[in-house]
Design an enzyme around this catalytic site. Structure first.
Site, short mmCIF file in Angstrom:
data_model
loop_
_atom_site.label_atom_id
_atom_site.label_comp_id
_atom_site.label_asym_id
_atom_site.label_seq_id
_atom_site.Cartn_x
_atom_site.Cartn_y
_atom_site.Cartn_z
CB CYS A 150 1.57 -12.46 -0.26
SG CYS A 150 3.07 -12.67 -1.21
NE ARG A 176 -25.75 -3.03 34.95
CZ ARG A 176 -25.39 -2.02 35.73
NH1 ARG A 176 -24.50 -2.18 36.70
NH2 ARG A 176 -25.90 -0.82 35.52
CD GLU A 226 -4.05 -9.21 4.62
OE1 GLU A 226 -4.14 -9.54 3.42
OE2 GLU A 226 -3.08 -9.46 5.33
CB THR A 275 -0.88 0.00 1.26
OG1 THR A 275 -1.61 -1.22 1.31
CG2 THR A 275 -1.85 1.16 1.27
P1 TGC Z 1 -6.37 -8.31 -11.69
O1 TGC Z 1 -6.22 -7.93 -13.13
O2 TGC Z 1 -7.66 -8.83 -11.21
O3 TGC Z 1 -5.23 -9.38 -11.32
C1 TGC Z 1 -3.87 -9.17 -11.63
C2 TGC Z 1 -3.20 -10.54 -11.66
O4 TGC Z 1 -3.24 -11.10 -10.32
C3 TGC Z 1 -3.98 -12.35 -10.34
N1 TGC Z 1 -4.77 -12.39 -9.10
C4 TGC Z 1 -4.43 -13.15 -8.06
N2 TGC Z 1 -3.45 -14.04 -7.89
C5 TGC Z 1 -3.37 -14.66 -6.70
N3 TGC Z 1 -4.22 -14.42 -5.69
C6 TGC Z 1 -5.23 -13.53 -5.81
N4 TGC Z 1 -6.04 -13.26 -4.79
C7 TGC Z 1 -5.37 -12.84 -7.05
N5 TGC Z 1 -6.22 -11.90 -7.52
C8 TGC Z 1 -5.85 -11.64 -8.79
C9 TGC Z 1 -4.83 -12.28 -11.59
O5 TGC Z 1 -5.16 -13.58 -12.05
C10 TGC Z 1 -3.89 -11.56 -12.55
O6 TGC Z 1 -2.91 -12.48 -12.97
P2 TGC Z 1 -2.27 -12.40 -14.45
O7 TGC Z 1 -1.42 -13.60 -14.57
O8 TGC Z 1 -3.44 -12.38 -15.39
O9 TGC Z 1 -1.49 -11.12 -14.48
O10 TGC Z 1 -5.88 -7.05 -10.84
P3 TGC Z 1 -6.59 -5.67 -10.54
O11 TGC Z 1 -5.57 -4.59 -10.68
O12 TGC Z 1 -7.86 -5.53 -11.33
O13 TGC Z 1 -6.91 -5.77 -8.98
C11 TGC Z 1 -7.77 -6.67 -8.44
C12 TGC Z 1 -8.08 -6.35 -6.97
C13 TGC Z 1 -8.78 -5.02 -6.83
C14 TGC Z 1 -9.01 -7.44 -6.48
C15 TGC Z 1 -6.79 -6.34 -6.16
O14 TGC Z 1 -5.97 -5.34 -6.55
C16 TGC Z 1 -7.02 -6.26 -4.67
O15 TGC Z 1 -7.20 -7.30 -4.02
N6 TGC Z 1 -6.99 -5.04 -4.04
C17 TGC Z 1 -6.98 -4.90 -2.60
C18 TGC Z 1 -5.59 -4.54 -2.12
C19 TGC Z 1 -5.26 -5.18 -0.81
O16 TGC Z 1 -5.86 -6.12 -0.36
N7 TGC Z 1 -4.21 -4.66 -0.17
C20 TGC Z 1 -3.75 -5.27 1.05
C21 TGC Z 1 -2.40 -4.72 1.42
S1 TGC Z 1 -1.54 -5.69 2.63
C22 TGC Z 1 -2.40 -5.52 4.03
O17 TGC Z 1 -3.43 -4.95 4.13
C23 TGC Z 1 -1.78 -6.18 5.20
S2 TGC Z 1 -2.60 -5.96 6.69
C24 TGC Z 1 -1.85 -7.22 7.49
C25 TGC Z 1 -2.12 -7.35 8.90
O18 TGC Z 1 -1.73 -6.48 9.71
O19 TGC Z 1 -2.69 -8.42 9.28
P1 FAD Z 2 -8.98 3.25 -0.35
O1 FAD Z 2 -8.52 2.23 -1.32
O2 FAD Z 2 -8.74 4.68 -0.68
O3 FAD Z 2 -10.53 3.03 -0.06
C1 FAD Z 2 -11.35 4.01 0.59
C2 FAD Z 2 -12.80 3.54 0.47
O4 FAD Z 2 -13.16 3.45 -0.91
C3 FAD Z 2 -13.02 2.13 1.05
O5 FAD Z 2 -14.28 2.08 1.68
C4 FAD Z 2 -13.01 1.24 -0.18
O6 FAD Z 2 -13.73 0.03 -0.01
C5 FAD Z 2 -13.68 2.15 -1.18
N1 FAD Z 2 -13.36 1.79 -2.58
C6 FAD Z 2 -12.15 1.75 -3.18
N2 FAD Z 2 -12.28 1.34 -4.45
C7 FAD Z 2 -13.59 1.13 -4.66
C8 FAD Z 2 -14.37 0.71 -5.78
N3 FAD Z 2 -13.79 0.39 -6.95
N4 FAD Z 2 -15.70 0.62 -5.65
C9 FAD Z 2 -16.31 0.90 -4.46
N5 FAD Z 2 -15.63 1.30 -3.35
C10 FAD Z 2 -14.29 1.42 -3.47
N6 FAD Z 2 -0.88 -2.43 3.62
C11 FAD Z 2 0.28 -3.08 3.31
O7 FAD Z 2 0.72 -3.07 2.16
N7 FAD Z 2 0.98 -3.74 4.28
C12 FAD Z 2 0.57 -3.78 5.57
O8 FAD Z 2 1.22 -4.42 6.41
C13 FAD Z 2 -0.63 -3.10 5.93
N8 FAD Z 2 -1.04 -3.04 7.22
C14 FAD Z 2 -2.10 -2.25 7.57
C15 FAD Z 2 -2.39 -2.01 8.91
C16 FAD Z 2 -3.43 -1.16 9.27
C17 FAD Z 2 -3.70 -0.89 10.72
C18 FAD Z 2 -4.22 -0.56 8.27
C19 FAD Z 2 -5.36 0.36 8.63
C20 FAD Z 2 -3.93 -0.75 6.95
C21 FAD Z 2 -2.86 -1.59 6.57
N9 FAD Z 2 -2.49 -1.74 5.23
C22 FAD Z 2 -1.34 -2.41 4.90
C23 FAD Z 2 -3.18 -0.99 4.19
C24 FAD Z 2 -4.53 -1.58 3.81
O9 FAD Z 2 -4.39 -2.73 3.05
C25 FAD Z 2 -5.30 -0.48 3.05
O10 FAD Z 2 -5.70 0.47 4.01
C26 FAD Z 2 -6.49 -1.02 2.29
O11 FAD Z 2 -6.07 -1.86 1.24
C27 FAD Z 2 -7.38 0.10 1.74
O12 FAD Z 2 -6.64 1.07 1.09
P2 FAD Z 2 -6.87 2.64 1.46
O13 FAD Z 2 -6.73 2.77 2.93
O14 FAD Z 2 -5.95 3.42 0.61
O15 FAD Z 2 -8.36 2.94 1.11
#
Ligand code: TGC
Ligand code: FAD
Length: 395
Positions: free
Chosen positions: A250, A280, A375, A140
């Protein structure tokens, strides 16, 4: 004299023990004991002081919880159900405690294990499994959250190195990490490709300022990763993957763990609400004897039970090698939504006491707001499911 019978536990209601192997029960019970004896007595203070219990890392490692489901390189090689059960017990303690294990295992160790060179695996994984090296995961950015494909962080090839520039935001464990798995674009325009890099503390231009003032996950260290022309040897690039599927695979591992973990926080809130309402007294009777209160408690128990059964089903499917990212989204979205609803309902049942840190409920409720967002936000998982169910991309 009549005495009120002991309440039926959620484990007994679901009859989960009969569905688990002896080893799975043993792992769950070991982590349960650890959390109750070693973490819960400090949980409110750690949250209040914005501190992570770094001193507990060796014990967490000795239970095999770092890279728990990976094989070789000093990792425990647990099955998916054991891993889920362990994470639920950690999150019964605090979502920050579970976050630490999720990030270390699924987001920092997994990419090295799956996409790393043999040299990288041997150099980093055994020490990470032992808790001697702490990792974090930088995907992110300030302007790139739900849409990680829009990242601005760049890696420029220069001799036998890549030079990384950019900023990652909201990174769990970055302030205490010895290394970061950072995802960056190599090349420009349509030819740009996302690659993973192991960036090590001490490399010039690598900084991890802490994000202060969070009202959620206060017992988890969150920071930025600032990359100011950081020279990373080519030997630290993950050779086995390019493109967004690297970080997304991942996330699939970590989201699976969260779908179990969140139910641990829910269980803590539910049990607190049952105990509280049995004690309570209002209008001359324990509030647990009131129909409206029972309706809330029953609703909470039903949702947790359904979520648990779903997690177990998908855990067994994962162990059989058949789970898909869409199924993981279903489970993460459902179970985190359940946990947040349970926490908010429990907060209400505790009345004014529900906002005190003396009880775990408000802490879990605030933590779960982050779990709902990270996530993949609740909405992103809706869109992943919506696309799978209809064939239409609504992102
Ligand atoms: P899209 O075109 O759908 O996919 C790109 C390529 O990736 C493949 N793919 C996956 N592969 C493995 N696992 C998955 N879950 C996959 N989803 C998609 C897909 O097949 C494609 O492969 P290829 O070979 O064709 O290139 O990509 P998009 O840009 O349209 O994005 C899809 C979307 C929105 C679902 C994805 O970007 C997404 O999941 N966004 C959310 C971001 C997110 O979850 N960030 C998390 C950051 S880390 C975090 O929050 C850690 S908190 C940890 C903690 O403290 O516990
Ligand atoms: P945005 O993407 O700006 O979203 C804002 C709002 O818009 C949300 O409600 C979302 O659902 C909505 N939205 C976005 N796109 C759309 C759409 N197409 N249609 C409808 N609604 C939409 N990231 C890492 O990489 N590594 C980490 O270890 C990690 N740890 C974290 C720990 C904490 C405590 C927190 C709060 C976040 C962490 N993150 C980490 C980041 C986290 O994954 C992001 O906050 C999350 O993916 C959302 O991104 P954003 O905060 O930029 O919100």
């Amino acid at each position: 004299m009549s005495t009120t019978p002991e309440p039926l536990s959620l484990d007994a209601l679901i009859a989960i023990d009969g569905l688990l192997t002896e080893e799975e029960r043993m792992i769950r019970d070991t982590v349960r004991r650890f959390v109750r004896e070693r973490y819960l007595p400090r949980s409110a203070e750690l949250f209040a002081k914005e501190e992570f219990a770094t001193d507990l890392i060796p014990e967490i490692a000795s239970m095999g919880l770092l890279g728990a489901s990976l094989t070789g390189y000093g990792c425990a090689g647990m099955n998916a159900v054991s891993y889920g059960l362990a994470l639920a017990e950690l999150e019964y303690g605090d979502s920050g405690l579970r976050s630490f294990a999720s990030v270390q295992g699924s987001l920092a160790m997994f990419p090295i294990w799956r996409f790393g060179s043999e040299e990288q695996k041997e150099r980093f994984l055994p020490k990470m499994a032992a808790g001697e090296l702490i990792g974090c995961f930088g995907l992110t950015e300030p302007d790139s959250g739900s849409d990680p494909g829009s990242m601005k962080t760049r890696a420029r090839e220069d001799g036998d190195s890549y030079v990384l520039t950019g900023t990652k935001m909201w990174i769990t464990s970055s302030p205490i990490a010895h290394l970061a798995v950072v995802w960056a674009k190599v090349g420009d325009g349509d030819a740009a490709s996302i690659r993973g890099f192991i960036v090590e503390r001490g490399m010039k231009g690598f900084e991890t300022p802490t994000v202060h003032g969070k009202m959620s996950l206060r017992a988890s260290p969150t920071g930025e990763i600032v990359l100011n022309e950081v020279r990373v040897p080519k030997a630290n690039m993950l050779p086995g993957v390019q493109g967004l599927k690297g970080p997304l695979s991942c996330l699939t591992q970590a989201r699976f763990g969260i779908s179990w973990g969140a139910l641990g926080a829910a269980r803590s809130c539910y049990e607190t609400a049952v105990n509280y309402t049995r004690e309570r007294v209002q209008f001359g009777k324990p509030i647990a004897s009131k129909q409206l209160v029972q309706q809330e408690l029953v609703g909470m128990a039903m949702e947790i039970a359904k979520g648990q059964i779903m997690a177990l089903h998908f855990g067994r499917l994962k162990d059989a090698g058949g789970i898909t990212p869409v199924q993981v989204s279903l489970c993460k979205k459902n179970n985190v939504g359940v946990a947040l609803h349970v926490a908010r309902t429990a907060r209400g049942l505790l009345g004014g006491n529900g906002i005190l840190l003396d009880y775990p409920v408000i802490r879990h409720m605030l933590n779960l707001e982050s779990v709902y967002t990270y996530e993949g936000t609740n909405e992103i998982h809706t869109l992943i499911l919506g696309q799978a169910l209809t064939g239409h991309n609504a992102f």
